[in-house]
Enzyme design. Structure first.
Site, PDB file in Angstrom:
ATOM      1  CE1 TYR A 114       5.735   4.612   1.608  1.00 18.76           C
ATOM      2  CE2 TYR A 114       5.182   2.508   2.617  1.00 18.76           C
ATOM      3  CZ  TYR A 114       4.968   3.449   1.636  1.00 18.76           C
ATOM      4  OH  TYR A 114       4.007   3.235   0.678  1.00 18.76           O
ATOM      5  NE  ARG A 144      -5.318   1.561   2.643  1.00 17.55           N
ATOM      6  CZ  ARG A 144      -4.867   0.320   2.465  1.00 17.55           C
ATOM      7  NH1 ARG A 144      -5.663  -0.709   2.736  1.00 17.55           N
ATOM      8  NH2 ARG A 144      -3.663   0.098   2.004  1.00 17.55           N
ATOM      9  CE  LYS A 145       0.319  10.212   7.291  1.00 12.10           C
ATOM     10  NZ  LYS A 145       1.260  11.139   6.638  1.00 12.10           N
ATOM     11  CG  MET A 194      -0.108   4.681  -7.441  1.00 12.51           C
ATOM     12  SD  MET A 194       0.796   3.556  -6.375  1.00 12.51           S
ATOM     13  CE  MET A 194       1.792   2.682  -7.582  1.00 12.51           C
ATOM     14  CD  GLU A 195       4.853   4.364  -6.408  1.00 16.00           C
ATOM     15  OE1 GLU A 195       5.257   3.223  -6.148  1.00 16.00           O
ATOM     16  OE2 GLU A 195       4.056   4.976  -5.656  1.00 16.00           O
ATOM     17  CG  ASN A 196       0.005   5.458 -11.127  1.00 15.39           C
ATOM     18  OD1 ASN A 196       0.256   4.293 -10.847  1.00 15.39           O
ATOM     19  ND2 ASN A 196      -1.048   6.083 -10.628  1.00 15.39           N
ATOM     20  CG  HIS A 207       8.035   6.009  -5.791  1.00 13.90           C
ATOM     21  ND1 HIS A 207       8.563   4.792  -5.429  1.00 13.90           N
ATOM     22  CD2 HIS A 207       7.171   6.359  -4.800  1.00 13.90           C
ATOM     23  CE1 HIS A 207       8.046   4.412  -4.274  1.00 13.90           C
ATOM     24  NE2 HIS A 207       7.196   5.350  -3.862  1.00 13.90           N
ATOM     25  CD  GLN A 241       2.606   0.147  -4.774  1.00 12.18           C
ATOM     26  OE1 GLN A 241       2.149   1.208  -4.360  1.00 12.18           O
ATOM     27  NE2 GLN A 241       3.902  -0.073  -4.822  1.00 12.18           N
ATOM     28  CG  HIS A 250       7.181   9.362  -1.023  1.00 16.33           C
ATOM     29  ND1 HIS A 250       8.035   8.805  -0.099  1.00 16.33           N
ATOM     30  CD2 HIS A 250       6.487   8.326  -1.566  1.00 16.33           C
ATOM     31  CE1 HIS A 250       7.868   7.484  -0.079  1.00 16.33           C
ATOM     32  NE2 HIS A 250       6.928   7.174  -0.964  1.00 16.33           N
ATOM     33  CD  GLU A 251       3.650   9.318  -4.203  1.00 14.57           C
ATOM     34  OE1 GLU A 251       3.996   8.335  -4.885  1.00 14.57           O
ATOM     35  OE2 GLU A 251       3.319   9.218  -3.013  1.00 14.57           O
ATOM     36  CG  PHE A 288      -2.770   4.570  -1.221  1.00 15.21           C
ATOM     37  CD1 PHE A 288      -2.494   3.853  -0.068  1.00 15.21           C
ATOM     38  CD2 PHE A 288      -3.316   3.896  -2.300  1.00 15.21           C
ATOM     39  CE1 PHE A 288      -2.746   2.496   0.012  1.00 15.21           C
ATOM     40  CE2 PHE A 288      -3.580   2.545  -2.235  1.00 15.21           C
ATOM     41  CZ  PHE A 288      -3.288   1.835  -1.076  1.00 15.21           C
ATOM     42  N   GLY A 289      -1.915   8.704  -0.014  1.00 13.86           N
ATOM     43  CA  GLY A 289      -1.448  10.068  -0.207  1.00 13.86           C
ATOM     44  C   GLY A 289      -1.146  10.324  -1.669  1.00 13.86           C
ATOM     45  CG  ASP A 319      -3.011  -4.367  -0.657  1.00 10.99           C
ATOM     46  OD1 ASP A 319      -2.134  -3.974  -1.459  1.00 10.99           O
ATOM     47  OD2 ASP A 319      -4.203  -4.516  -0.981  1.00 10.99           O
ATOM     48  CD  GLN A 324      -3.147   2.493  -5.733  1.00 11.03           C
ATOM     49  OE1 GLN A 324      -3.130   3.653  -6.141  1.00 11.03           O
ATOM     50  NE2 GLN A 324      -2.042   1.813  -5.507  1.00 11.03           N
ATOM     51  CD  GLU A 380       6.947   2.988  -1.161  1.00 16.72           C
ATOM     52  OE1 GLU A 380       7.379   4.143  -0.965  1.00 16.72           O
ATOM     53  OE2 GLU A 380       6.071   2.736  -2.007  1.00 16.72           O
TER      54      GLU A 380
END
Length: 625
Positions: free
Chosen positions: A401, A576-577, A290-292, A319, A161, A315-316, A287-288, A393, A159, A338
């Protein structure tokens, strides 16, 4: 014909990005504070990684080659960011041969890590850094077999970011610069590595895999994972990578991803990244998503069985235009990533699933933002937030967002959708494969929208949205007719004008259930809680978002019937959310300290380092009160 056109557009953008790779639309006074690199003097235009995944030592080891380009001809060192990396030696490519060159490590900085300076001979074209990561790398998580779904093989994922790429690659770790990359990755033959690049669905018999990312991306989008990862194609352009346990359910849940791509292309132009695959990670992913690029990382907590949480996929995917294509130049400009992405996400959901669902998701997000803003200092309610001296962070909240999204909805409402869509599409085309800061965006906004249609929105109104705290008084207030009906049912039940049996929940969407639980009174009696639980079995909800909302209310009301479910939830999920608000609520009540401490002892080893750091700080704060 369309395929040929897209290839031509992609090639042109790639050539343009690499030929002027140092250029970013960034104000000279707005240098990225979060990097110790000298990216304004010399840059990497391309990196090659040669790494071995060592699960026994929990490290990546090997080397990285930096192809360098001097912006300042007099520069004699390449400074890159590192964090807890072990650097073994450095070399320079001179006249076609690798030759040893000196390096120096600076004193560590608490936020930014340690600067590594490598001497660059005058004729050098590349710099090679031999290194290994450490088990405590903030950007990597190493899972034991027991912590995976299959229970047979270990798992590792990155991760990067915001500034965690430096914990596993010595690199100029700033979104102000972009780099192409290739990689050779070796792992155990029984496992497969994947990266944010072109992934070959075929397994390698010798455990050695090759990767290529031909488009220039910021370092935080370089990603890697390895484990017992399988592949399942969903459509011509999409596929699932995951452990066996999630493969079929994820493919079914996310089968509309191709429709999302095509809907976004109609709105904002061609998808320029070729393939769009999804890697479903173990539940510890913090995270929900990650837009890699080419391979978004996704939490399994959104596999609900009814596609109710697939806005995260939208969402991803969004991005791929906002964030990956047009990138924030510094982390104080995060809202450019975001806010635009949240706006585009909602437009995708409207195109694929209808206006009613899109408005419900707007309304829920706006409600969450209003609640969150009550807990944030005013300085952190500003879109162009000050981040110098702080961990980037800390920039991640509902402000970049949802406040960012509401700002763009405001502009859409003021100028009309047709004009605003044209502006957004041109914006993506103009800054494709570039990095942008807020002052540069404001300048572009005025020139291409505000001044183009005078008298619609004032400069003062723009400044209030971007540079002032709180929401402007004329901010959009998304409202759903469906939620009005839900609120009426809540009010009637609370006033004893109806029973729970009278509420027509059988046809409710998950969004209506979330609104229902989130808008129950915070002083609801235990008897009423028990009545709800008996009627709807909320404690055992299999939808992780609904379960989160109910568990949070239960903690606040000390409804102890949820204790077993709460313990299982916190131990099995690392997003985490979903977990941080529950820990916060538990730690606000001293009577829960022993109970929650016992849960965390069991849960912590399975959490990502980012989640561990956040929750460790909550416990420290609670014990210091």
């Amino acid at each position: 014909m369309k395929t040929i056109l897209k290839l031509a557009v992609s090639l042109c953008l790639f050539v343009a990005s690499t030929s002027s790779i140092a250029a970013s639309n960034q104000s000279s006074e707005n240098k990225d504070w979060h990097t110790l690199s000298n990216y304004q003097q010399i840059i990497s235009t391309h990196i090659h990684l040669n790494l071995e995944v060592d699960f026994n030592r929990k490290q990546l080891k090997g080397y990285v080659d930096h192809t360098i380009k001097k912006i300042d001809p007099s520069v004699t060192t390449l400074a890159v960011d590192t964090r807890a990396l072990e650097i073994h030696k450095t070399e320079a490519m001179v006249d076609g041969q690798w030759k040893a060159t000196p390096f120096e490590m600076a004193e560590p900085d608490a936020v930014r890590g340690t600067q590594l300076s490598v001497e660059v001979p005058a004729a050098a074209t590349q710099i090679r850094i031999h290194y290994n990561s450490r088990p405590e790398a903030s950007g990597l998580q190493w899972l034991t077999p027991e912590q995976t779904a299959g229970k047979k093989y270990p798992f590792m994922f990155s991760q990067s970011q915001a500034i965690h790429a430096r914990s596993w690659i010595p690199i100029q770790d700033t979104p102000a610069m972009r780099v192409t990359y290739t990689a050779t990755v070796k792992t155990d033959k029984a496992m497969r590595p994947v990266m944010s690049a072109d992934n070959n669905p075929k397994r390698s018999p010798d455990g050695v895999y090759q990767f290529n990312m031909p488009q220039a991306i910021p370092p935080y989008l370089i990603a890697i994972a390895a484990g017992d990862i399988l592949h399942k194609k969903m459509s011509k352009q999409t596929a699932i990578y995951s452990e066996q346990a999630y493969l079929d359910s994820a493919a079914k849940e996310f089968e509309d991803t191709q429709a999302m791509i095509e809907a976004t292309e109609k709105l904002y132009g061609d998808y320029l990244w070729n393939q769009y695959d999804l890697l479903v990670l173990p539940p510890s992913f913090p995270f929900g998503g990650m837009e890699n690029p080419r391979l978004s990382f996704i939490t399994p907590t959104v596999i609900a069985g009814d596609k109710s949480l697939v806005n995260l996929i939208a969402h991803e995917l969004a991005h791929s235009w906002s964030g990956n294509l047009v990138t924030n130049a510094t982390w104080r400009d995060l809202w450019l990533n975001e806010g635009f992405t949240s706006y585009v996400e909602n437009r995708i959901m409207e195109e694929v699933f209808g206006r009613d669902r899109a408005v419900m998701e707007q309304a829920l997000a706006a409600q969450d933002l209003n609640h969150e803003m009550k807990t944030l200092p005013e300085a952190d309610q500003i879109l162009h937030v000050e981040m110098q001296g702080r961990d980037p962070d800390d920039a991640f909240s509902g402000i970049p967002y949802t406040k960012g999204q509401l700002f763009l909805i405001y502009l859409e409402e003021k100028f009309g959708r047709q004009r605003f869509d044209a502006f957004v599409k041109t914006y993506f085309e103009t800054f494709a494969f570039k990095s942008l800061d807020t002052p540069s965006f404001v300048s572009y906004l005025h020139k291409n929208l505000i001044d183009k249609y005078p008298g619609v929105v004032s400069k003062a109104e723009i400044n209030e949205w971007i540079f002032k705290p709180k929401l402007p008084k004329n901010a959009p207030q998304p409202k759903s007719n469906a939620f009005k009906l839900v609120q009426q049912h809540i009010d009637n039940w609370l006033a004893s004008k109806s029973s729970l049996a009278d509420i027509p929940t059988g046809k409710w969407t998950i969004h209506e259930w979330l609104y229902f639980v989130n808008n129950l009174p915070r002083d609801l009696s235990i008897e009423r809680m028990a009545e709800l639980d008996k009627a709807y079995n909320l404690t055992q909800s299999t939808n992780n978002e609904v379960a989160h909302a109910w568990l949070l209310l239960s903690i606040q009301r000390e409804y102890d019937k949820v204790n077993n479910r709460l313990s299982d939830y916190l131990i099995s999920i690392g997003r985490r959310k979903l977990i941080v608000p529950l820990y916060k609520a538990l730690l606000e009540n001293p009577d829960y300290l022993t109970y929650v401490s016992g849960i965390y002892r069991k849960a912590r080893p399975g959490y990502h380092p980012l989640a561990q750091g956040t929750i460790d700080a909550l416990f420290k704060e609670a014990k210091n009160k």
